[in-house]
Design a protein around this motif. Structure first.
Motif, PDB file in Angstrom:
ATOM      1  N   GLU A 139       0.830  -1.207   0.000  1.00  0.00           N
ATOM      2  CA  GLU A 139       0.000   0.000   0.000  1.00  0.00           C
ATOM      3  C   GLU A 139       0.866   1.258   0.000  1.00  0.00           C
ATOM      4  OE1 GLU A 139      -3.816   1.860   2.442  1.00  0.00           O
ATOM      5  OE2 GLU A 139      -2.687   0.163   3.269  1.00  0.00           O
ATOM      6  N   ARG A 140       1.930   1.259   0.778  1.00  0.00           N
ATOM      7  CA  ARG A 140       2.807   2.440   0.862  1.00  0.00           C
ATOM      8  C   ARG A 140       3.578   2.684  -0.421  1.00  0.00           C
ATOM      9  NH1 ARG A 140       4.377   0.025   5.740  1.00  0.00           N
ATOM     10  NH2 ARG A 140       6.389  -0.528   4.789  1.00  0.00           N
ATOM     11  N   ASN A 141       3.929   1.603  -1.117  1.00  0.00           N
ATOM     12  CA  ASN A 141       4.877   1.727  -2.223  1.00  0.00           C
ATOM     13  C   ASN A 141       4.299   1.352  -3.586  1.00  0.00           C
ATOM     14  OD1 ASN A 141       7.585   2.208  -0.688  1.00  0.00           O
ATOM     15  ND2 ASN A 141       6.648   0.476   0.376  1.00  0.00           N
ATOM     16  N   LEU A 142       2.987   1.211  -3.672  1.00  0.00           N
ATOM     17  CA  LEU A 142       2.365   0.658  -4.871  1.00  0.00           C
ATOM     18  C   LEU A 142       2.804   1.367  -6.153  1.00  0.00           C
ATOM     19  CD1 LEU A 142       0.385  -1.528  -5.767  1.00  0.00           C
ATOM     20  CD2 LEU A 142      -1.452   0.145  -5.558  1.00  0.00           C
ATOM     21  N   THR A 143       2.874   2.682  -6.132  1.00  0.00           N
ATOM     22  CA  THR A 143       3.199   3.426  -7.353  1.00  0.00           C
ATOM     23  C   THR A 143       4.697   3.459  -7.647  1.00  0.00           C
ATOM     24  OG1 THR A 143       3.291   5.518  -6.116  1.00  0.00           O
ATOM     25  CG2 THR A 143       1.177   4.901  -7.108  1.00  0.00           C
TER      26      THR A 143
END
Length: 283
Positions: A139-143
């Motif tokens: 969730e924190r690093n998805l992009t």
């Protein structure tokens, strides 16, 4: 098959783990081989789920260290998802001399009925397993991530929630931004792993960079481990698998693509496939 995580021969000092079905193991296995049922299960990445995975893995490591044997050889029907999952997790637990047997069953060696089935305990506390990330990390690093989906095209495009025994009413779809690399395309027509040179050639079909963080997922965290082992040997530096995979992600409120309910009349929502390697020109 020029992969370092494969060993084609069994030696007297090897600690053996059978990852085939329990019925096949009990009927006949290699002498002295252990059977750990947990390796076939799906795990979320919440703290309680992590205890259910870490506890059994710690028990496997402890049993191996107690045996005083020199390396671990894991086998199934033939370099498949569960043997590679076990090896990947063992290496993440610090056992670097863990390998997949590069033979198809029936493997070479003395055989007997399997009697070393072990149901390890759940851990009270957990430590991170190297190379495995949780939903919070995703969730924190998805992009920022390069993401491989190791499932099939039907799963990726939202037509099936999982490859085997799909249940009506189950949510189908994929993680946003994921590129498909069908796990089955890691094998040739004779069900042997493809050569490293061919793998690297197909890898060039993806717009990925070896130095960027790369995460692999599937349905339950098993198929992704083979691709992870291969990518590491192909020069990818930061490779991890997402433990919860689609099994966990589908139940969350996090963004999804190609969403559909299996068994419903309406089709999956349109979303452009992002594939690479051997399948890129077919889409």
């Amino acid at each position: 098959m020029n992969w370092n995580f494969l060993k084609t021969e069994i030696e007297p000092g090897d600690f053996l783990i059978d990852c085939r079905s329990q019925s096949a193991y009990e009927e006949e296995t290699l002498d002295g081989a252990y059977y750990y049922p947990f390796i076939k299960k799906a795990f979320g990445s919440d703290p309680e789920s992590q205890k259910k995975l870490y506890g059994p893995m710690a028990s496997v490591v402890q049993e191996f260290q107690k045996s005083k044997k020199t390396r671990i050889i894991v086998f199934d029907e033939g370099m498949g998802m569960f043997s590679t999952r076990m090896v990947y997790l063992l290496r993440g637990m610090g056992i670097k001399d863990a390998y997949v047997l590069g033979q198809k069953w029936p493997a070479t060696g003395t055989k007997s009925k399997g009697v070393l089935k072990v149901e390890p305990p759940i851990a009270d506390k957990v430590k991170p397993i190297e190379g495995v990330v949780d939903k919070a990390f995703m969730e924190r690093n998805l992009t920022k991530l390069q993401i491989f989906d190791a499932r099939t095209m039907d799963e990726y495009e939202g037509r099936l929630p999982r490859l085997t025994a799909p249940e009506e009413g189950t949510l189908c779809g994929r993680l946003p931004g994921a590129f498909l690399w069908d796990w089955r395309n890691l094998y040739d027509g004779e069900a042997n792993l493809i050569e490293r040179s061919l793998f690297k050639k197909r890898l060039n079909g993806f717009p990925f960079m070896p130095e960027r963080p790369t995460v692999i997922y599937d349905y339950n965290g098993a198929r992704s481990c083979l691709l992870a082992l291969m990518l590491r040997e192909a020069g990818y530096i930061d490779i991890t698998t997402y433990q919860g995979s689609w099994f966990e992600w589908r139940k969350s409120s996090l963004p999804k693509q190609a969403v559909a309910v299996f068994g419903a009349k309406q089709g999956a929502a349109a979303a452009a496939p992002r594939v690479g390697g051997v399948d890129r020109k077919k889409v």
